[in-house]
Enzyme design. Structure first.
Site: not given
Ligand code: NAD
Length: 482
Positions: A131, A273, A276
């Site tokens: 990402t 949490g 990511c």
């Protein structure tokens, strides 16, 4: 441009990084027929994988890796050159954690690109699965062009974006049955190689959506931040439910059955949490800030999430009449992983809760079915903190129980055994996972997020019946006499 050989299924694929995403991608790409070599800069991880050991906990991954390694379709190496040599496609799946400014730390990605550039000797396509901020694929393409030009190579290496949407805990299942595959490419011709890579999935009906690399990169952030926003939204509604005497679980049903809304990611609790959501919300905000784009909504998403991580200890303190009363208490903590099905503790709410408890002077006995090893490595030792070998062990001598991860074994644990052990019969369920009526029938007081406790009706606020603007609602003197 050297001779480019025709590319056909099966492809020769390199995967850089064997973490949650890289290892799952490598094993699944081998499973659908490709020849995959996975590389990691962590020699310990590579040696473990070569011996057949899986360094992470992920359901179904061990047999998949073992089968593909046995078939000779999945190899592991420490050297990028071993994987890139002869590859048609190179997937980059290295970590992109948060940097000191709250943005994405791209050092591992840049290093991976440099290493790939150093060993390219034939045309291939690079695919970024990590990402990354919008524009990273274009920047990597330019960096590759520059590095190759310095070696006297003048052909262009396409860099595609192929963000990954798998969820830890169901990662192999998600990779092999995705809702969609996003391909960020400059041209349909460049995108075609990913069409080949995913051909077995596309044949089964998985949509493959081609867009620009920048749109693919932003789509990934938009998806994760939207899901984070849903969690913070339902948590804020849970706070209102708590204050008004409504039950968030009933509200959730009323809300989630609306087809325009749907039920996913509308579970109240102690917040999101993991590796990511927190970093992706922060990274998107950071990128937007540098472009002068306000992110008021995402700022609120983060604030609500932070507040909910403190809910378990706040509720415990409330039950005992204040934080000072927690000193000397013994608290059992069930669950440390940020969600069930994984051993991942990155940004887990449990880290906040453990620290708050020991700071308040409470002794903690903590247990998680799979995350204990990571917990011992990650959480600083403290004289008040003990790791326990089972859920039952954690209860021994405890006054109260905090449930932080909704593992099945906790949900199925007989509440009568909990009631026998707990000195104060108090259970704080941070995931609204327990059947409150069943646990209460065993003699326990169960506190859940945004829900009334037991069948006691809290003193509810009285709503004004008349509008404050209505003159009949005002006292006669103030309303005037004319
Ligand atoms: P991770 O930290 O578990 O794994 C990254 C791996 O890359 C590590 O094993 C590290 O040693 C290795 N590495 C780093 N630099 C390297 C290099 N130059 N050469 C070879 N190996 C190198 O990370 P992860 O959780 O798998 O996430 C990877 C990316 O995928 C991130 O950008 C993350 O945001 C994204 N993502 C993660 C998930 C998830 O659920 N974990 C889901 C979707 C997307």
């Amino acid at each position: 441009m050297p001779d480019s050989r025709p590319i056909s299924h099966p492809l020769r694929i390199a995967v850089i990084g064997t973490g949650y995403v890289g290892l799952v991608s490598a094993a699944c790409l081998a499973h659908i027929g490709h020849h995959v070599t996975a590389v990691d800069s962590d020699a310990g991880k590579v040696h473990a994988l070569q011996r057949g050991a899986i360094p992470i906990y992920e359901a179904g991954l061990q047999p998949l890796v073992a089968a593909q390694a046995r078939e000779g379709r999945l190899l592991f190496s420490h050297a990028t050159v071993d994987a890139v040599h002869g590859a048609d496609l190179v997937f980059i799946a290295v970590g992109t954690p948060t940097d000191a400014q709250g943005g994405a730390d791209l050092r591992a990605l840049r290093r991976a690109v440099e290493e790939i550039a150093a060993c390219i000797v034939h045309p291939l396509t690079v695919v970024i699965k990590s990402t990354v901020p919008v524009g990273t694929s274009d920047a990597a393409r330019a960096a590759l062009r520059g590095a190759l030009a310095r070696r006297g190579i003048d052909w262009e290496v396409p860099v595609l974006s192929n963000p990954e949407f798998l969820r830890e805990g169901t990662a192999t299942e998600d990779f092999l049955n995705p809702a969609r595959i996003l391909v960020g490419a400059r041209t349909a011709h460049e995108a075609a190689v990913l069409g080949l890579a995913y051909e077995p999935l596309v044949r089964q009906g998985v949509p493959l959506i081609v867009m620009s690399p920048r749109s693919a990169e932003l789509s990934k952030y938009a998806a994760n931040t939207m899901l984070a926003a849903r969690i913070s939204f339902i948590n804020e509604i849970a706070d209102i439910a708590q204050a008004t005497g409504a039950d968030i679980e009933e509200v959730r049903e009323g809300l989630g059955t609306d087809p325009r809304i749907g039920p996913a990611f509308l579970k109240a609790g102690i917040g999101y949490g993991g590796s990511c959501f927190p970093k992706d919300v922060s990274s998107l905000r950071n990128a937007a800030r540098s472009l002068g784009v306000p992110t008021d909504l995402l700022a609120a998403v983060e604030r609500v999430n932070e507040r909910h991580r403190h809910w378990p200890v706040a509720r415990l303190a409330q039950a005992y009449g204040g934080r000072k009363a927690l000193r000397g208490l013994r608290v059992a903590v069930w669950g440390l992983a940020f969600k069930p099905g994984t051993d991942d503790l990155r940004e887990a709410a449990s880290l906040v809760v453990l620290q708050e408890l020991v700071e308040a002077g409470a002794a903690v006995a903590a247990y998680d079915p799979v995350a204990m090893r990571n917990a011992v490595d990650l959480v600083p030792a403290h004289p008040l903190l003990e790791w326990r070998a089972s859920a039952a062990d954690a209860l021994e001598g405890a006054h109260a129980l905090l449930l932080l991860t909704e593992w099945r074994e906790f949900i199925d644990f007989p509440p009568e055994r909990v009631a026998e052990q707990l000195k104060d019969a108090l259970v704080i369920d941070g995931r609204n996972a327990l059947s409150a009526p069943r646990w209460e029938a065993a003699g326990l007081q169960v506190h859940q997020v945004g829900r009334p406790v037991g069948d006691t009706h809290p003193s509810l606020p009285v709503m004004p019946w008349r509008d404050a603007g209505d003159p009949r609602a005002r006292p006669a003197a103030a309303a005037g006499t004319s």
